[in-house]
Design a protein around this motif. Structure first.
Motif, mmCIF file in Angstrom:
data_model
loop_
_atom_site.group_PDB
_atom_site.id
_atom_site.type_symbol
_atom_site.label_atom_id
_atom_site.label_comp_id
_atom_site.label_asym_id
_atom_site.label_seq_id
_atom_site.Cartn_x
_atom_site.Cartn_y
_atom_site.Cartn_z
ATOM 1 N N ILE A 186 0.839 -1.201 0.000
ATOM 2 C CA ILE A 186 0.000 0.000 0.000
ATOM 3 C C ILE A 186 0.873 1.250 0.000
ATOM 4 N N PHE A 187 1.920 1.284 0.821
ATOM 5 C CA PHE A 187 2.823 2.430 0.825
ATOM 6 C C PHE A 187 3.540 2.565 -0.507
ATOM 7 N N ILE A 217 4.263 5.594 -5.554
ATOM 8 C CA ILE A 217 4.287 5.612 -7.017
ATOM 9 C C ILE A 217 3.234 6.583 -7.567
ATOM 10 N N CYS A 218 2.072 6.653 -6.929
ATOM 11 C CA CYS A 218 0.984 7.511 -7.402
ATOM 12 C C CYS A 218 1.216 8.989 -7.090
ATOM 13 N N GLY A 219 2.085 9.290 -6.198
ATOM 14 C CA GLY A 219 2.360 10.673 -5.823
ATOM 15 C C GLY A 219 3.245 10.698 -4.604
ATOM 16 N N THR A 220 3.561 11.864 -4.137
ATOM 17 C CA THR A 220 4.493 11.957 -3.015
ATOM 18 C C THR A 220 3.813 11.892 -1.650
ATOM 19 N N LEU A 221 2.498 11.825 -1.602
ATOM 20 C CA LEU A 221 1.796 11.801 -0.323
ATOM 21 C C LEU A 221 2.208 10.599 0.524
ATOM 22 N N GLY A 222 2.337 9.430 -0.080
ATOM 23 C CA GLY A 222 2.754 8.238 0.658
ATOM 24 C C GLY A 222 4.135 8.398 1.253
ATOM 25 N N PHE A 223 5.028 9.027 0.518
ATOM 26 C CA PHE A 223 6.382 9.282 1.010
ATOM 27 C C PHE A 223 6.353 10.168 2.242
ATOM 28 N N TRP A 224 5.597 11.263 2.179
ATOM 29 C CA TRP A 224 5.545 12.213 3.289
ATOM 30 C C TRP A 224 4.860 11.612 4.516
#
Length: 61
Positions: free
Chosen positions: A35-36, A41-48
């Motif tokens: 999920i992370f 991959i879909c955007g930087t929200l998961g990274f942050w």
């Protein structure tokens, strides 16, 4: 007894966030990591979200 989220010390690849979430929700750590990965991959929200949780989540004593 109330459940509390902690960074995982035993099941961690980078910071222990995914392992800790898997322990908290009682799910397979691979699913949390997947999920992370998709969120990153879909955007930087998961990274942050990962970075913020890594910085502010308590470690198990």
């Amino acid at each position: 007894m109330q459940k509390k989220f902690y960074l995982s010390q035993s099941d961690k690849k980078i910071g222990g966030v995914c392992g800790g979430l898997a322990e908290y929700f009682d799910v397979d750590p691979f699913m949390v990591r997947l999920i992370f990965f998709i969120a990153i991959i879909c955007g930087t929200l998961g990274f942050w979200i990962y970075i913020i949780m890594w910085l502010f989540a308590p470690k198990r004593a």
